[in-house]
Design a protein around this motif. Structure first.
Motif, PDB file in Angstrom:
ATOM      1  N   LEU A 112      39.137  38.671  49.030  1.00  0.00           N
ATOM      2  CA  LEU A 112      38.679  37.368  48.552  1.00  0.00           C
ATOM      3  C   LEU A 112      39.077  37.110  47.100  1.00  0.00           C
ATOM      4  O   LEU A 112      39.150  35.957  46.656  1.00  0.00           O
ATOM      5  N   GLN A 113      39.331  38.166  46.340  1.00  0.00           N
ATOM      6  CA  GLN A 113      39.704  38.024  44.925  1.00  0.00           C
ATOM      7  C   GLN A 113      41.197  38.221  44.703  1.00  0.00           C
ATOM      8  O   GLN A 113      41.659  38.215  43.556  1.00  0.00           O
ATOM      9  N   TYR A 114      41.959  38.396  45.780  1.00  0.00           N
ATOM     10  CA  TYR A 114      43.370  38.752  45.658  1.00  0.00           C
ATOM     11  C   TYR A 114      44.166  37.728  44.851  1.00  0.00           C
ATOM     12  O   TYR A 114      44.899  38.076  43.920  1.00  0.00           O
ATOM     13  N   SER A 115      44.042  36.460  45.195  1.00  0.00           N
ATOM     14  CA  SER A 115      44.841  35.421  44.527  1.00  0.00           C
ATOM     15  C   SER A 115      44.481  35.284  43.056  1.00  0.00           C
ATOM     16  O   SER A 115      45.319  34.883  42.235  1.00  0.00           O
ATOM     17  N   VAL A 116      43.239  35.601  42.699  1.00  0.00           N
ATOM     18  CA  VAL A 116      42.815  35.508  41.295  1.00  0.00           C
ATOM     19  C   VAL A 116      43.324  36.709  40.500  1.00  0.00           C
ATOM     20  O   VAL A 116      43.865  36.556  39.401  1.00  0.00           O
ATOM     21  N   ILE A 117      43.152  37.908  41.081  1.00  0.00           N
ATOM     22  CA  ILE A 117      43.554  39.133  40.370  1.00  0.00           C
ATOM     23  C   ILE A 117      45.074  39.222  40.256  1.00  0.00           C
ATOM     24  O   ILE A 117      45.625  39.434  39.176  1.00  0.00           O
ATOM     25  N   MET A 118      45.765  39.065  41.382  1.00  0.00           N
ATOM     26  CA  MET A 118      47.224  39.205  41.393  1.00  0.00           C
ATOM     27  C   MET A 118      47.882  37.843  41.150  1.00  0.00           C
ATOM     28  O   MET A 118      48.627  37.320  41.985  1.00  0.00           O
ATOM     29  N   SER A 119      47.621  37.290  39.997  1.00  0.00           N
ATOM     30  CA  SER A 119      48.200  35.992  39.640  1.00  0.00           C
ATOM     31  C   SER A 119      49.673  36.159  39.277  1.00  0.00           C
ATOM     32  O   SER A 119      50.149  37.268  38.989  1.00  0.00           O
ATOM     33  N   ARG A 120      50.385  35.038  39.276  1.00  0.00           N
ATOM     34  CA  ARG A 120      51.802  35.083  38.920  1.00  0.00           C
ATOM     35  C   ARG A 120      51.989  35.578  37.486  1.00  0.00           C
ATOM     36  O   ARG A 120      52.922  36.334  37.196  1.00  0.00           O
ATOM     37  N   ARG A 121      51.100  35.172  36.596  1.00  0.00           N
ATOM     38  CA  ARG A 121      51.191  35.603  35.194  1.00  0.00           C
ATOM     39  C   ARG A 121      51.055  37.121  35.082  1.00  0.00           C
ATOM     40  O   ARG A 121      51.814  37.763  34.345  1.00  0.00           O
ATOM     41  N   LEU A 122      50.091  37.698  35.822  1.00  0.00           N
ATOM     42  CA  LEU A 122      49.909  39.148  35.793  1.00  0.00           C
ATOM     43  C   LEU A 122      51.142  39.856  36.349  1.00  0.00           C
ATOM     44  O   LEU A 122      51.572  40.885  35.809  1.00  0.00           O
ATOM     45  N   CYS A 123      51.701  39.324  37.429  1.00  0.00           N
ATOM     46  CA  CYS A 123      52.897  39.928  38.027  1.00  0.00           C
ATOM     47  C   CYS A 123      54.058  39.949  37.040  1.00  0.00           C
ATOM     48  O   CYS A 123      54.765  40.966  36.915  1.00  0.00           O
ATOM     49  N   LEU A 124      54.259  38.846  36.328  1.00  0.00           N
ATOM     50  CA  LEU A 124      55.352  38.764  35.363  1.00  0.00           C
ATOM     51  C   LEU A 124      55.137  39.706  34.185  1.00  0.00           C
ATOM     52  O   LEU A 124      56.056  40.420  33.759  1.00  0.00           O
ATOM     53  N   ILE A 125      53.908  39.727  33.648  1.00  0.00           N
ATOM     54  CA  ILE A 125      53.598  40.615  32.516  1.00  0.00           C
ATOM     55  C   ILE A 125      53.772  42.072  32.920  1.00  0.00           C
ATOM     56  O   ILE A 125      54.333  42.884  32.170  1.00  0.00           O
ATOM     57  N   THR A 126      53.286  42.407  34.116  1.00  0.00           N
ATOM     58  CA  THR A 126      53.398  43.781  34.606  1.00  0.00           C
ATOM     59  C   THR A 126      54.858  44.191  34.755  1.00  0.00           C
ATOM     60  O   THR A 126      55.250  45.306  34.377  1.00  0.00           O
ATOM     61  N   THR A 127      55.677  43.300  35.300  1.00  0.00           N
ATOM     62  CA  THR A 127      57.094  43.607  35.509  1.00  0.00           C
ATOM     63  C   THR A 127      57.819  43.813  34.187  1.00  0.00           C
ATOM     64  O   THR A 127      58.615  44.755  34.044  1.00  0.00           O
ATOM     65  N   VAL A 128      57.539  42.941  33.200  1.00  0.00           N
ATOM     66  CA  VAL A 128      58.148  43.102  31.878  1.00  0.00           C
ATOM     67  C   VAL A 128      57.730  44.439  31.265  1.00  0.00           C
ATOM     68  O   VAL A 128      58.554  45.172  30.692  1.00  0.00           O
ATOM     69  N   GLY A 129      56.446  44.782  31.400  1.00  0.00           N
ATOM     70  CA  GLY A 129      55.954  46.058  30.884  1.00  0.00           C
ATOM     71  C   GLY A 129      56.624  47.247  31.553  1.00  0.00           C
ATOM     72  O   GLY A 129      56.947  48.242  30.894  1.00  0.00           O
TER      73      GLY A 129
END
Length: 319
Positions: free
Chosen positions: A130-147
């Motif tokens: 139920l929290q998937y779309s909030v936690i795994m946001s596009r912004r988080l995905c991009l920041i994580t990938t850059v990191g």
């Protein structure tokens, strides 16, 4: 890690396997087959994710990164490796060896971190849907990938510069399939104790800690699966988790075996086999295990094939 004035090596000879032997022919054929499988599978997956908006989700965003890393890892190793199999003189320059180490460490390290993030993505999807779309946001995905890319590149740069600054006054013959840090350390006549400590710390950060996080994520996933009421759902989830853990186990197990053993325990023949496992074998298995067995990906593939077939039939009818 002293540089030493005795460094006179300008190129390395990659010994690999002796020519005209059964082992040589089998390894050449095996690596060629795995490379073709890896390149074909990962290119197909990248294409399918790109052309269909249904696959624009966090999971497939990370899978696209994984396919790109696998392709880059193959291209950093295999072309030079295959040329070396058929060439009379298997030589690589000092700069070429350093570049190969940097790219292998970058793409291999990035894959370690990415597999960790992917396991967390699956944990959130299954254990906290139920929290998937909030936690795994596009912004988080991009920041994580850059990191991931920055962290892996920094680690690779540190280790590459360090290993290239060592003195190689004993021999320039590398009894391995390609340039790798543990193999070059054995050739050095410098004091490598500090450098080996650095390699061990980097290995803990990129191998032991990520593998522990992955294991913890899948333990939580499996406990959630066991509480499912549907037997069919449990079997499907178990099958998916077991296949994922198999690939992760092969990759991390081989990398830990290669980079975290003491120098005195390294055997040339073992190192060659282990290196093929964590580079070629896992790169070939990743698209098959993670995606091409997935119903969403197969649905997109079938849809494209139907369009292609219908287009050809339409052209024939007009002709």
């Amino acid at each position: 890690m002293e540089r030493g004035n005795s460094t006179s090596v300008t190129e390395f000879v990659l010994l690999g396997l002796p020519n005209e032997t059964t082992a040589h022919a089998i390894l050449f054929a095996g690596i060629l087959f795995l490379s073709i499988t890896a390149v074909s599978g990962n290119c197909l997956l990248l294409f399918l994710i790109q052309v269909d908006s249904a696959l624009y989700t966090p999971m497939y965003f990370f899978l696209r990164q994984l396919s790109f890393m696998d392709l880059c890892l193959i291209l950093a190793i295999v072309p030079k490796l295959l040329v070396g199999f058929v060439a009379q003189k298997k030589v690589i320059s000092l700069a070429g060896c350093g570049a190969q180490i940097f790219f292998i460490m970058t793409f291999g390290g990035a894959e370690c971190l990415l597999l960790t993030v992917m396991s967390y993505d699956r944990y959130v999807a299954i254990c906290r849907p139920l929290q998937y779309s909030v936690i795994m946001s596009r912004r988080l995905c991009l920041i994580t990938t850059v990191g991931i890319w920055l962290g892996a590149s920094l680690n690779a740069l540190i280790q590459t510069i360090s290993v290239m600054r060592l003195s190689y006054c004993r021999s320039n013959v590398v009894n391995h399939l390609f340039c790798e840090v543990p193999v070059l350390v054995k050739l050095s006549c410098s004091d490598t104790s500090v450098f080996e400590t650095v390699v061990f710390i980097c290995s803990v950060l990129l191998l032991l800690i990520p593998s522990s996080i992955i294991l913890a994520s899948y333990v939580s996933i499996l406990s959630t699966i066991l509480s499912m009421r549907s037997a069919k759902g449990r079997r499907k989830a178990f099958g998916t988790c077991s296949s994922h853990l198999t690939v992760v186990g092969l990759f991390f197990g081989a990398a830990i075996f290669m980079y975290m053993r003491p120098r005195s325990y390294h055997s040339p023949e073992q190192d060659k086999i282990v290196s093929v496992f964590y580079t070629n074998v896992t790169s070939a298995l990743n698209p098959l295990i993670y995606s091409l067995r997935n119903k969403d990906v197969l649905s997109v593939l079938r849809k494209l094939l139907r369009r292609r077939l219908m287009g050809r039939l339409g052209n024939r009818q007009r002709d």
